[in-house]
Scaffold this active site. Structure first.
Site, PDB file in Angstrom:
ATOM      1  N   HIS A  47       0.838  -1.207   0.000  1.00  0.00           N
ATOM      2  CA  HIS A  47       0.000   0.000   0.000  1.00  0.00           C
ATOM      3  C   HIS A  47       0.874   1.259   0.000  1.00  0.00           C
ATOM      4  O   HIS A  47       0.696   2.153  -0.826  1.00  0.00           O
ATOM      5  CB  HIS A  47      -0.935  -0.024   1.221  1.00  0.00           C
ATOM      6  CG  HIS A  47      -1.608   1.280   1.521  1.00  0.00           C
ATOM      7  ND1 HIS A  47      -2.530   1.847   0.666  1.00  0.00           N
ATOM      8  CD2 HIS A  47      -1.477   2.143   2.576  1.00  0.00           C
ATOM      9  CE1 HIS A  47      -2.949   3.005   1.186  1.00  0.00           C
ATOM     10  NE2 HIS A  47      -2.325   3.203   2.333  1.00  0.00           N
ATOM     11  N   HIS A  72       3.671   7.209   5.182  1.00  0.00           N
ATOM     12  CA  HIS A  72       2.489   7.905   5.683  1.00  0.00           C
ATOM     13  C   HIS A  72       1.725   7.142   6.769  1.00  0.00           C
ATOM     14  O   HIS A  72       1.065   7.753   7.590  1.00  0.00           O
ATOM     15  CB  HIS A  72       1.560   8.314   4.534  1.00  0.00           C
ATOM     16  CG  HIS A  72       0.713   7.200   4.006  1.00  0.00           C
ATOM     17  ND1 HIS A  72       1.130   6.342   3.027  1.00  0.00           N
ATOM     18  CD2 HIS A  72      -0.540   6.800   4.346  1.00  0.00           C
ATOM     19  CE1 HIS A  72       0.180   5.473   2.774  1.00  0.00           C
ATOM     20  NE2 HIS A  72      -0.855   5.727   3.552  1.00  0.00           N
ATOM     21  N   GLU A  76       1.221   5.985  12.783  1.00  0.00           N
ATOM     22  CA  GLU A  76      -0.083   5.534  13.260  1.00  0.00           C
ATOM     23  C   GLU A  76      -0.115   4.026  13.512  1.00  0.00           C
ATOM     24  O   GLU A  76      -0.648   3.567  14.506  1.00  0.00           O
ATOM     25  CB  GLU A  76      -1.126   5.889  12.200  1.00  0.00           C
ATOM     26  CG  GLU A  76      -2.536   5.657  12.631  1.00  0.00           C
ATOM     27  CD  GLU A  76      -3.204   6.967  13.048  1.00  0.00           C
ATOM     28  OE1 GLU A  76      -4.410   7.066  12.898  1.00  0.00           O
ATOM     29  OE2 GLU A  76      -2.492   7.864  13.510  1.00  0.00           O
ATOM     30  N   ASP A  77       0.474   3.264  12.602  1.00  0.00           N
ATOM     31  CA  ASP A  77       0.231   1.818  12.583  1.00  0.00           C
ATOM     32  C   ASP A  77       1.433   0.949  12.985  1.00  0.00           C
ATOM     33  O   ASP A  77       1.336  -0.273  12.935  1.00  0.00           O
ATOM     34  CB  ASP A  77      -0.216   1.371  11.181  1.00  0.00           C
ATOM     35  CG  ASP A  77      -1.538   2.012  10.784  1.00  0.00           C
ATOM     36  OD1 ASP A  77      -2.245   2.469  11.696  1.00  0.00           O
ATOM     37  OD2 ASP A  77      -1.840   2.070   9.591  1.00  0.00           O
TER      38      ASP A  77
HETATM   39 MN    MN Z   1      -2.677   4.632   4.000  1.00  0.00          MN
END
Ligand code: MN
Length: 502
Positions: A47, A72, A76-77
């Site tokens: 992705h 990006h 967050e992940d």
């Molecule tokens: Mn994304």
């Protein structure tokens, strides 16, 4: 999407150091996302890679933006933080990633609730700080839409709606016509599955038939141009995006009748120069009778988003109706990629830093930033101003020297005056519109030539707030009044006519 293919394509446009940076960032992101899977079952990094691929190989953004695309979803992940990114790759890249992460925290719940406008607002504020953040977010959304089928139904619907209501209009406003069309098409099966199936079925046969005709017409027009000694860059057929076709069919005048649509497949001519656009038009019109009222010169009158092209519809070869679009290569780049076209290959020249040069058509981005400073981004009024200025149709009016100004419908000479210059607005006494005397409160129309008559002393008054239409003018009037009329009547209390009477 595999690394080697993306990398090989990047090699065509980026320098050695930039490719080195890409390699390093990829290794970092790949490690951070290791063992994570997308809903499609692919490794998560596919992705990130797809997002970077679109930014680099399609939009040709600067390398900082491309690698920010790789990163990006990292803060967050994954267990890696923004601080890690800053330490490894510097302030600029961390700043872009932080911007995207922030935007990602905004979710659209219901297009009718206030969060909808809130989303728009935040997107635009981010844009006013650095438009590259918005482009990364658009690339992210594009890939999420491409892999939408792997998500549960309710999630599909929410994301598709958000894409149609928020992201596609932003792509449009940035002049990114191709991306806007692509995003909208991707929302269509998720939001109106039955209508989508209906149209797909209807269009298939007719599309192939039309494509065949445009191919034949192309051959003939190529010969016409040869005879006339006209050189061009490219002539090709261009199919209309499915969702925009659907919207057109829903309009009363088409009444779901595909037979009434002439631009299902249009012929697009890319010329070498602006003059050639008009030469081509001349040759075509001398050979093929144009349909009255169908010639649109968006070169002389660009659309508000900057789109430039000449459109005409003619009785073409085989006496069939054919839509033709004519533009230069530069206009074509801008029409497809919009604001991103202005970044293309910047890395090959001098790197631009900080506030990047913005094309003139996007002056409103700067305006937005100014209002925000003046009014405060959390005020009702600011949100209201976005609604008005963003959603209303725009008109074009001219200064006496022929400069074009872009205003919302219903704007007055006073709005125009403030757009030209704050002082001109504050000192305005009257106006001449198309050489006739007009009131400052009159409504302007598309194509008006406006001249402002100004006096020595400022004349701004509270009454003006009642009839100006742009938040730009309102903000400037208000800040003037606040400075010069301090005292008991403040802010939102309207001036009542009896107050000053004794
Ligand atoms: Mn994304």
């Amino acid at each position: 999407m595999d690394y080697q293919t993306v990398y090989d394509n990047l090699k065509k446009s980026y320098r050695h150091e930039q490719l080195k940076l890409f390699e390093q960032v990829f290794a970092f992101a790949e490690e951070a996302h290791r063992n994570q899977l997308r809903k499609s079952g692919e490794p998560y990094i596919s992705h990130s890679l797809a997002v970077a691929d679109y930014l680099g190989n399609h939009l040709h953004m600067d390398m900082n933006t491309v690698v920010a695309g790789l990163l990006h979803d990292v803060p967050e992940d994954t267990s890696k933080t923004l601080e890690d990114i800053r330490k490894n790759f510097g302030e600029q890249i961390a700043f872009l990633v932080a911007g995207v992460t922030k935007l990602g925290q905004i979710k659209l719940r219901n297009q009718k609730d206030e969060n909808y406008i809130e989303t728009m607002r935040k997107m635009f504020l981010a844009m006013a700080t650095d438009i590259r953040v918005v482009l990364i977010k658009l690339a992210d959304r594009r890939h999420n839409m491409l892999t939408l089928q792997y998500l549960p139904k309710d999630k599909q619907e929410r994301i598709a709606r958000e894409t149609r209501e928020v992201y596609a209009p932003i792509a449009d406003r940035l002049g990114m016509g191709e991306l806007k069309g692509e995003l909208e098409d991707l929302t269509f099966p998720a939001l109106e599955p039955k209508e989508y199936a209906w149209l797909l079925d209807l269009v298939k046969e007719r599309y192939e038939e039309m494509q065949g005709y445009v191919d034949r017409a192309r051959e003939i027009i190529v010969k016409d141009f040869q005879e006339a000694g006209i050189k061009y860059v490219d002539i090709s057929g261009r199919a209309k995006h499915l969702y925009s076709l659907y919207q057109k069919l829903l309009r009363a005048k088409y009444d779901r009748d595909l037979g009434k649509i002439y631009d299902l497949v249009a012929l697009r001519i890319i010329t070498r120069s602006l003059e050639d656009c008009y030469t081509c038009l001349g040759v075509l019109h001398s050979k093929y009778r144009p349909l009255p009222g169908r010639i649109k010169d968006y070169i002389a009158f660009p659309k508000p988003n900057g789109y430039r092209s000449i459109h005409t519809t003619v009785f073409g070869p085989e006496r069939r109706i054919l839509e033709i679009q004519i533009r230069t290569q530069e206009m074509h780049q801008e029409a497809e990629y919009g604001i991103a076209a202005h970044w293309a290959y910047v890395e090959k020249g001098k790197p631009k830093t900080g506030a990047l040069a913005q094309p003139k058509q996007l002056e409103w981005v700067n305006q937005l930033r100014d209002w925000q400073k003046e009014i405060g981004s959390d005020s009702e009024e600011f949100i209201e101003s976005l609604k008005i200025d963003f959603f209303k149709n725009r008109i074009f009016v001219f200064t006496p020297k022929g400069d074009v100004k872009d205003l919302p419908e219903g704007a007055t000479p006073l709005d125009f005056a403030f757009l030209v210059h704050s002082n001109l607005g504050l000192h305005a006494m009257g106006a001449r519109v198309n050489n006739k005397m007009a009131k400052l409160t009159d409504e302007l129309e598309n194509g008006d030539v406006v001249e402002i008559i100004s006096g020595k002393e400022p004349r701004a008054s509270r009454d003006w707030l009642r009839f100006v239409k742009t938040s730009n003018a309102r903000g400037k009037i208000r800040s003037y009044l606040n400075k010069h009329q301090k005292g008991w009547f403040t802010g939102l209390i309207p001036k009542l006519p009896f107050i000053n009477k004794k």
